[in-house]
Design a protein around this motif. Structure first.
Motif, PDB file in Angstrom:
ATOM      1  N   ASN A 169       0.825  -1.212   0.000  1.00  0.00           N
ATOM      2  CA  ASN A 169       0.000   0.000   0.000  1.00  0.00           C
ATOM      3  C   ASN A 169       0.864   1.268   0.000  1.00  0.00           C
ATOM      4  O   ASN A 169       0.525   2.277  -0.644  1.00  0.00           O
ATOM      5  N   TYR A 172       2.015   1.941  -3.427  1.00  0.00           N
ATOM      6  CA  TYR A 172       0.933   2.518  -4.236  1.00  0.00           C
ATOM      7  C   TYR A 172       0.773   4.000  -3.951  1.00  0.00           C
ATOM      8  O   TYR A 172       0.606   4.814  -4.875  1.00  0.00           O
ATOM      9  N   THR A 178       0.873   0.783  -9.839  1.00  0.00           N
ATOM     10  CA  THR A 178      -0.442   1.278 -10.238  1.00  0.00           C
ATOM     11  C   THR A 178      -1.547   0.614  -9.416  1.00  0.00           C
ATOM     12  O   THR A 178      -1.300  -0.341  -8.666  1.00  0.00           O
ATOM     13  N   GLY A 179      -2.761   1.110  -9.600  1.00  0.00           N
ATOM     14  CA  GLY A 179      -3.902   0.524  -8.898  1.00  0.00           C
ATOM     15  C   GLY A 179      -4.155  -0.911  -9.317  1.00  0.00           C
ATOM     16  O   GLY A 179      -4.498  -1.769  -8.485  1.00  0.00           O
ATOM     17  N   GLN A 181      -1.901  -3.032 -10.384  1.00  0.00           N
ATOM     18  CA  GLN A 181      -0.845  -3.835  -9.773  1.00  0.00           C
ATOM     19  C   GLN A 181      -1.105  -4.061  -8.286  1.00  0.00           C
ATOM     20  O   GLN A 181      -0.819  -5.136  -7.747  1.00  0.00           O
ATOM     21  N   LEU A 182      -1.665  -3.057  -7.625  1.00  0.00           N
ATOM     22  CA  LEU A 182      -2.030  -3.195  -6.209  1.00  0.00           C
ATOM     23  C   LEU A 182      -3.055  -4.305  -6.021  1.00  0.00           C
ATOM     24  O   LEU A 182      -2.945  -5.124  -5.101  1.00  0.00           O
TER      25      LEU A 182
END
Length: 288
Positions: A169, A172, A178-179, A181-182
């Motif tokens: 987190n 991120y 990126t979102g 990938q998160l």
């Protein structure tokens, strides 16, 4: 866990490993043999019971109950093996998911210092889970610059999973991933906690006490009554026969007891420590 070649089955007959049930049951088997000798001596020499004695008909009970006890032991062994195999599948999934997480971290994260943290955290989860399932003492030091708080956290695998999630987190929020990938990394980390839950369910939910106690009592009564009837047909040969029957029945129950909790230190338990070491080697090869 005992490693062996299943094709060399003949050598098993004459080899007694420390995990073999024969060694564990030997004192009781000697007691059963002595008990059978006493019963045979009383019926043949002291009481001198004839072939017309109703005691001879006790074998009818054994014939009727033999099928029942075989079904119970088969069910007991299969249930215990299912728990052992489910634990092995859970640790197999842990190996694969740790590799997948390491592969994605190696590709998605560019900074070397961030990779180094995951290089230590991912294998640390499997190592701590291994100790957690064995109820072993876990060192509070995860590695040089990170500490597992002893007072605040009692569940060490959860703490490591939380630390991994927090680091992802943080990456991120810093714009390093990126979102999308998160989301991908979170799914892999969640799978680690799911595996931990499976292992804890196996460990903390034993076979119901009443069922296990009933089988032991059943075996005991069945074996203790064998010499009374069969001494008329076998004479003093009833001693080795009853001892062998007890060895077979008790061994099945003993094996089931050992493998139903596959995360301990018994010879037939899962090699979780070796699997954790393999995970560490794989992760260190992938993340560099």
């Amino acid at each position: 866990m005992i490693t062996y070649n299943p094709k060399e089955w003949f050598s098993f007959i004459f080899r007694f490993h420390k995990g073999d049930t024969f060694r564990k049951l030997l004192p009781i088997m000697l007691g059963i043999a002595a008990y059978s000798f006493i019963i045979a001596y009383l019926e043949l020499e002291y009481w001198q019971l004839s072939e017309l004695s109703h005691v001879k008909n006790i074998t009818v009970m054994h014939t009727l109950l033999g099928f029942v006890i075989s079904l119970l032991l088969v069910f007991r062994t299969n249930t215990a093996y299912d728990r052992w195999w489910e634990g092995r599948k859970a640790w197999g999934a842990l190996v694969n998911n740790s590799r997948n997480l390491a592969i994605k971290v190696a590709v998605m994260i560019k900074a070397k210092e961030d990779k180094e943290i995951f290089r230590k955290l991912i294998p640390a989860y499997s190592s701590v889970l291994n100790l957690h399932l064995k109820n072993a003492d876990i060192s509070h030091e995860l590695f040089e610059d990170a500490i597992l708080a002893a007072d605040h956290y009692k569940h060490k695998p959860n703490q490591i999973a939380k630390t991994i999630i927090a680091k992802v987190n943080e990456l991120y929020e810093q714009g390093k991933i990126t979102g999308d990938q998160l989301i991908v990394l979170n799914a892999e980390i969640q799978s680690l906690t799911d595996i931990c839950g499976i292992c804890e369910r196996i460990k903390n939910t034993p076979i119901p006490y009443s069922y296990s106690a009933f089988i032991k009592k059943f075996i005991f009564i069945y074996v203790m009554t064998l010499p009374f009837g069969y001494v008329f047909m076998l004479g003093y040969l009833v001693i080795p026969v009853v001892t062998i029957i007890f060895y077979v029945l008790a061994s099945l129950e003993l094996i089931a007891e050992e493998i139903e909790d596959p995360f301990g230190y018994d010879p037939n338990d899962l090699p979780t420590a070796k699997l954790a070491e393999m995970i560490q080697k794989n992760v260190e090869e992938l993340i560099y």
